[in-house]
Design a protein around this motif. Structure first.
Motif, PDB file in Angstrom:
ATOM      1  N   ILE A 215       0.799  -1.179   0.049  1.00  0.00           N
ATOM      2  CA  ILE A 215       0.072   0.009  -0.093  1.00  0.00           C
ATOM      3  C   ILE A 215       0.944   1.256  -0.343  1.00  0.00           C
ATOM      4  O   ILE A 215       0.444   2.296  -0.637  1.00  0.00           O
ATOM      5  N   TRP A 216       1.813   1.367   0.931  1.00  0.00           N
ATOM      6  CA  TRP A 216       2.827   2.434   1.008  1.00  0.00           C
ATOM      7  C   TRP A 216       3.598   2.855  -0.302  1.00  0.00           C
ATOM      8  O   TRP A 216       3.700   4.030  -0.561  1.00  0.00           O
ATOM      9  N   PHE A 217       3.818   1.686  -1.093  1.00  0.00           N
ATOM     10  CA  PHE A 217       4.687   1.965  -2.566  1.00  0.00           C
ATOM     11  C   PHE A 217       3.486   2.410  -3.468  1.00  0.00           C
ATOM     12  O   PHE A 217       4.021   3.425  -4.256  1.00  0.00           O
ATOM     13  N   ILE A 218       2.465   2.032  -3.378  1.00  0.00           N
ATOM     14  CA  ILE A 218       1.498   2.365  -4.220  1.00  0.00           C
ATOM     15  C   ILE A 218       0.930   3.907  -4.076  1.00  0.00           C
ATOM     16  O   ILE A 218       0.785   4.919  -4.926  1.00  0.00           O
ATOM     17  N   ILE A 219       1.023   4.339  -2.722  1.00  0.00           N
ATOM     18  CA  ILE A 219       0.571   5.661  -2.325  1.00  0.00           C
ATOM     19  C   ILE A 219       1.794   6.458  -3.004  1.00  0.00           C
ATOM     20  O   ILE A 219       1.530   7.558  -3.430  1.00  0.00           O
ATOM     21  N   GLY A 220       3.196   5.969  -2.873  1.00  0.00           N
ATOM     22  CA  GLY A 220       4.081   7.078  -3.287  1.00  0.00           C
ATOM     23  C   GLY A 220       4.217   7.055  -4.812  1.00  0.00           C
ATOM     24  O   GLY A 220       4.473   8.267  -5.422  1.00  0.00           O
ATOM     25  N   MET A 221       3.630   6.057  -5.733  1.00  0.00           N
ATOM     26  CA  MET A 221       3.457   6.356  -7.050  1.00  0.00           C
ATOM     27  C   MET A 221       2.270   7.024  -7.344  1.00  0.00           C
ATOM     28  O   MET A 221       2.514   8.020  -8.426  1.00  0.00           O
ATOM     29  N   PHE A 222       1.196   7.104  -6.508  1.00  0.00           N
ATOM     30  CA  PHE A 222       0.182   7.803  -6.920  1.00  0.00           C
ATOM     31  C   PHE A 222       0.472   9.471  -6.577  1.00  0.00           C
ATOM     32  O   PHE A 222       0.080  10.502  -7.224  1.00  0.00           O
ATOM     33  N   LEU A 223       1.368   9.703  -5.426  1.00  0.00           N
ATOM     34  CA  LEU A 223       2.031  10.861  -5.135  1.00  0.00           C
ATOM     35  C   LEU A 223       2.650  11.451  -6.374  1.00  0.00           C
ATOM     36  O   LEU A 223       2.774  12.642  -6.479  1.00  0.00           O
ATOM     37  N   LEU A 224       3.398  10.751  -6.757  1.00  0.00           N
ATOM     38  CA  LEU A 224       4.125  11.304  -8.052  1.00  0.00           C
ATOM     39  C   LEU A 224       3.057  11.693  -9.115  1.00  0.00           C
ATOM     40  O   LEU A 224       3.428  13.001  -9.800  1.00  0.00           O
ATOM     41  N   ARG A 225       2.068  10.909  -9.453  1.00  0.00           N
ATOM     42  CA  ARG A 225       1.238  11.548 -10.429  1.00  0.00           C
ATOM     43  C   ARG A 225       0.268  12.778  -9.999  1.00  0.00           C
ATOM     44  O   ARG A 225       0.257  13.603 -10.790  1.00  0.00           O
ATOM     45  N   LEU A 226       0.309  12.843  -8.814  1.00  0.00           N
ATOM     46  CA  LEU A 226      -0.560  13.934  -8.127  1.00  0.00           C
ATOM     47  C   LEU A 226       0.255  15.152  -8.276  1.00  0.00           C
ATOM     48  O   LEU A 226      -0.193  16.101  -8.568  1.00  0.00           O
ATOM     49  N   TYR A 227       1.585  14.915  -7.963  1.00  0.00           N
ATOM     50  CA  TYR A 227       2.567  16.029  -8.051  1.00  0.00           C
ATOM     51  C   TYR A 227       2.795  16.357  -9.431  1.00  0.00           C
ATOM     52  O   TYR A 227       2.997  17.778  -9.692  1.00  0.00           O
ATOM     53  N   GLN A 228       2.692  15.538 -10.198  1.00  0.00           N
ATOM     54  CA  GLN A 228       2.942  16.064 -11.983  1.00  0.00           C
ATOM     55  C   GLN A 228       1.787  16.591 -12.394  1.00  0.00           C
ATOM     56  O   GLN A 228       1.924  17.502 -13.346  1.00  0.00           O
ATOM     57  N   THR A 229       0.652  16.213 -12.284  1.00  0.00           N
ATOM     58  CA  THR A 229      -0.516  16.875 -12.735  1.00  0.00           C
ATOM     59  C   THR A 229      -1.499  17.548 -12.224  1.00  0.00           C
ATOM     60  O   THR A 229      -2.340  18.464 -12.510  1.00  0.00           O
TER      61      THR A 229
END
Length: 350
Positions: A215-229
């Protein structure tokens, strides 16, 4: 987004490593009156996993092929491990005269540590536990390595859908890992499997520890997408995942940690200027060297905390002294040894 390091994550690593230090050094075995209070320092490891989810996703976007990606991961991980595992093994095998830490004296455990493979993977061949972590903190490295390999494979197979494919794998594997690793499920499973089968499946589940932390890795990956978009749908997904992490653990510690992570995410994405105070040069140096600190801190650190307590009666100040020493060691190790080994690896492998 600039191609350099995102500085705030180096400072976040400092927080994570300090949480882990506090958790291990103020443990219930050494300080029984404080053990429960500092138990929540263990959330420093999920914080590292979240950072990895973000950073590795960004790294994949900047890497041309899978082979280069794997080389770069190996170059990043191996030098510090060789240095710290060797120091740990030599100390316990040749200098330590106290009780315990037999696993840290075993040459096979030392060799396995430098493969980054969970020792229990080797136990699968015999069906019984023969090998152990050289240092118990190393368990998270296997989780990280599994994530690196799986997410890298999925990314270079399909760059557009790799995150979706990883989530599907996690949805399938997470409940299976939990069921077969859980003691509470064992009585029900005995209706379908023998004792020996369940012992073996539990060993397999232990080797699949990534899926208890995914779950924590997935949160980090979605955080990148949120940060970029800045697309709020990714923020809603992160909120859902944080809620899922709370339901999974069901204790006050995970609730406080998840709320804190959410506040950080809001500031990081929408109010980054509020986090500028974290970009202090000294903090950034500690964050860059935190991997070396993590590898050396646990078994050796706990031994020295006990030594200071027993011989100098320093009480609650013993962990503080050891933390300072580990930080200094990490900075020196990173600057004068790890960097040189990294350059050597690059010449050999590239």
């Amino acid at each position: 987004m600039e191609r350099g390091r995102i500085k705030v994550f180096d400072s976040l690593r400092v927080l994570a490593i300090l949480m882990v230090f506090i958790h291990h050094y103020y443990s219930s075995k050494v300080y029984p009156e404080l053990g429960e209070l500092f138990l929540y320092g263990a959330f420093g490891v999920p914080l590292f996993f979240m950072i990895s989810g973000f950073v590795i996703s960004l790294t994949l976007e900047r890497t041309d092929n899978f082979k280069t990606y794997l080389k770069n991961r190996f170059i990043r991980l191996s030098p510090a491990m060789i240095i710290c595992s060797t120091l740990t093994f030599v100390f316990f095998a040749f200098f330590y005269t106290g009780e315990g830490y037999e696993h840290s004296k075993n040459i096979w455990n030392y060799l396995i540590a430098n493969t980054f493979i969970d020792p229990h993977v080797f136990d699968l061949y015999s069906g019984e536990i023969k090998y152990y972590y050289l240092d118990n903190a190393y368990w998270s490295l296997w989780v990280e390595v599994c994530f690196y390999i799986i997410i890298g494979t999925l990314y270079f197979m399909n760059k557009r859908k790799y995150l979706l494919h990883f989530i599907i794998i996690c949805i399938i594997m997470m409940p299976l890992q939990m069921i077969f690793y859980s003691h509470s499920a064992r009585p029900y499973l005995l209706n379908y499997f023998s004792e020996s089968q369940l012992d073996y499946y539990r060993l397999v589940a232990r080797c699949l520890a990534l899926f208890s932390e995914c779950i924590w890795f997935i949160i980090g990956m979605f955080l990148l997408r949120l940060y970029q978009t800045k697309d709020k749908k990714f923020l809603y997904i992160i909120i859902f995942l944080l809620g899922l992490s709370v339901l999974k653990e069901l204790n006050s510690g995970i609730l406080v940690f998840s709320v804190s992570v959410f506040i950080f995410i809001l500031l990081f994405v929408y109010k980054p200027e509020k986090l500028k105070f974290l970009e202090q040069p000294f903090l950034l140096k500690i964050g860059a060297a935190s991997y070396c600190m993590y590898l050396i801190h646990y078994h050796l650190g706990v031994v020295f905390v006990k030594y200071l307590n027993e011989n100098f009666k320093l009480g609650y100040f013993s962990p503080v002294i050891v933390i300072i020493f580990v930080i200094v060691f990490g900075l020196v190790c990173y600057e004068f040894f790890e960097k040189k080994l990294i350059r050597l690896y690059k010449r050999i492998l590239k």
